[in-house]
Design an enzyme around this catalytic site. Structure first.
Site, PDB file in Angstrom:
ATOM      1  N   TYR A  42       7.428   4.465  10.080  1.00  0.00           N
ATOM      2  CA  TYR A  42       7.827   3.057  10.136  1.00  0.00           C
ATOM      3  C   TYR A  42       8.264   2.491   8.778  1.00  0.00           C
ATOM      4  O   TYR A  42       8.586   1.311   8.680  1.00  0.00           O
ATOM      5  CB  TYR A  42       6.692   2.199  10.721  1.00  0.00           C
ATOM      6  CG  TYR A  42       5.354   2.336  10.023  1.00  0.00           C
ATOM      7  CD1 TYR A  42       5.029   1.555   8.911  1.00  0.00           C
ATOM      8  CD2 TYR A  42       4.396   3.235  10.486  1.00  0.00           C
ATOM      9  CE1 TYR A  42       3.810   1.683   8.275  1.00  0.00           C
ATOM     10  CE2 TYR A  42       3.167   3.368   9.860  1.00  0.00           C
ATOM     11  CZ  TYR A  42       2.875   2.587   8.760  1.00  0.00           C
ATOM     12  OH  TYR A  42       1.654   2.713   8.123  1.00  0.00           O
ATOM     13  N   ARG A  89       0.864  -1.181   0.000  1.00  0.00           N
ATOM     14  CA  ARG A  89       0.000   0.000   0.000  1.00  0.00           C
ATOM     15  C   ARG A  89       0.899   1.229   0.000  1.00  0.00           C
ATOM     16  O   ARG A  89       1.755   1.386   0.859  1.00  0.00           O
ATOM     17  CB  ARG A  89      -0.963   0.009   1.183  1.00  0.00           C
ATOM     18  CG  ARG A  89      -0.328  -0.047   2.560  1.00  0.00           C
ATOM     19  CD  ARG A  89      -1.361   0.261   3.637  1.00  0.00           C
ATOM     20  NE  ARG A  89      -0.854  -0.055   4.962  1.00  0.00           N
ATOM     21  CZ  ARG A  89      -0.092   0.742   5.703  1.00  0.00           C
ATOM     22  NH1 ARG A  89       0.251   1.929   5.239  1.00  0.00           N
ATOM     23  NH2 ARG A  89       0.316   0.362   6.894  1.00  0.00           N
ATOM     24  N   HIS A 114      -2.143   3.501   6.367  1.00  0.00           N
ATOM     25  CA  HIS A 114      -3.083   2.420   6.671  1.00  0.00           C
ATOM     26  C   HIS A 114      -4.518   2.913   6.526  1.00  0.00           C
ATOM     27  O   HIS A 114      -5.340   2.287   5.859  1.00  0.00           O
ATOM     28  CB  HIS A 114      -2.840   1.897   8.082  1.00  0.00           C
ATOM     29  CG  HIS A 114      -3.817   0.869   8.527  1.00  0.00           C
ATOM     30  ND1 HIS A 114      -3.872  -0.396   8.006  1.00  0.00           N
ATOM     31  CD2 HIS A 114      -4.802   0.929   9.448  1.00  0.00           C
ATOM     32  CE1 HIS A 114      -4.836  -1.082   8.582  1.00  0.00           C
ATOM     33  NE2 HIS A 114      -5.421  -0.300   9.464  1.00  0.00           N
TER      34      HIS A 114
END
Length: 370
Positions: free
Chosen positions: A283, A269, A273
């Site tokens: 991250y 992706r 999120h």
């Protein structure tokens, strides 16, 4: 203690042997070249163009949905860029009478299955009309509870089997969802009853901020299907042709009465999120993002179609403009839908109001009538 294990009893050796057999299935490589001619699907030129059209449309829908969310015109939204091949090519192998039980990121599949786009926008806003699929559109509302759709899909698939229909129930979750209890319960139940289900794990590398390598000790997520005794395969989720073939074959097995299949699509992706505060730069590194950008499913499929003389910049621009116009009309229709009220919520939940809600209903009904 410390004795060498025999070939008949060597659990680690057996695990290694099983994991080594899981090789990622790919037909179209990152350069848009066919690397597995034998398994190249026999799709017509029109079908190839239609699949590309849907993928481009979905990328624009994602961009506009992110913009609408930032404007406060949408509620919950989970970006889809990077997963177009996984989502749309899998759906392309289905029939209209098949059932789709989506996760919250899987709005594109149910839109192309027949859910009006304006209702998808209302779902994002939490409006009950967004959960009302038109008659004959076999979809459930996107599931927010991680993995719950797996158990539901096992039940729907068993119902289809008992009715004797030649259709399947299909569901999707992410790599994080494959760690949920509902995931195992769903595939185990479907496997035991040979229910006609197709279970997708869209391995987009991160369950929010948890990387794939911390999610499980397994070398693949696909191998989890072995525990349920069902066929399982790992597919290049950025390769539309491979995803289509894997789904087509799984569907054919299911309607022959051979039970469910678990498909892991390895994808990425590109965005956060969800739009609810996640910051992927905390991250993920730029190096990782760039590595996956080179595998873009739309760029790859575009190159393939251009090589066949089926796609052009002008054709893509037509699709983009049409998508923008249809999205504009859909959000307008969503805006025109009467706002959801508290009394709507109460009456949608109960046919006969319990005593403790009767008074509340009267209070809110009076407020709403002012």
């Amino acid at each position: 203690m410390g004795e060498k294990l025999s070939n008949q009893y060597n659990p680690q050796s057996l695990l290694n042997e099983i994991e080594e057999k899981f090789q990622m299935f790919q037909i179209l490589n990152e350069k848009g070249e066919i690397v597995d001619k034998e398994n190249e699907p026999n799709l017509s030129d029109e079908e190839l163009v239609e699949l590309m059209t849907r993928m481009v449309y979905t990328r624009i829908l994602d961009q506009r949905s992110i913009s609408l969310n930032r404007q406060g015109r949408l509620g919950f939204y989970a970006p889809t860029a990077g997963q177009e091949a996984s989502q749309l090519a899998s759906h392309f192998a289905l029939e209209k009478e098949d059932w789709i039980l989506p996760g919250y990121r899987d709005v594109p599949q149910i839109v192309f299955h027949g859910l009006p786009l304006w209702k998808a926008f209302l779902f994002s806003r939490g409006h009950f009309v967004g959960n009302q699929a038109p008659e004959g559109v076999n979809v459930l509302a996107p599931q927010i509870i991680i993995g719950a759709q797996y158990v539901q899909t096992a039940g729907v698939a068993l119902g289809l089997k008992k009715r004797g229909t030649k259709n399947v129930a299909v569901t999707y979750t992410g790599d994080g969802g494959s760690s949920q209890g509902d995931f195992y319960e769903g595939i185990n139940f479907a496997g035991a009853f040979k229910a006609p289900a197709i279970f997708f794990i869209q391995n987009n590398q991160y369950a929010i901020s948890t990387p794939r390598e911390l999610q499980t000790a397994g070398k693949t997520l696909a191998q989890k299907g072995i525990s349920a005794g069902i066929p399982c395969v790992q597919v290049d989720g950025m390769d539309a042709l491979a995803v289509y073939v894997a789904t087509r074959d799984a569907r054919e097995r299911a309607i022959r009465g051979e039970g469910p299949t678990l498909i892991e699509t390895v994808c990425y992706r590109y965005g956060p999120h969800t739009m609810s505060g996640d910051d992927p730069t905390r991250y993920r590194t730029a190096e990782i993002d760039n590595e996956w950008a080179a595998k873009d499913p739309i760029v790859r499929f575009r190159t393939y179609l251009e090589g066949k003389g089926l796609w052009s910049e002008a054709k893509e621009e037509e699709v983009i403009e049409r998508a923008k116009e249809e999205i504009k009309e859909a959000i307008k229709k969503a805006d025109e839908t009467p706002k959801q009220t508290v009394t709507d919520l109460i009456t949608n939940m109960y046919e006969e109001l319990p005593v403790n809600l009767q008074e509340q209903y009267s209070i809110y009904k009076e407020k709403e009538s002012r």
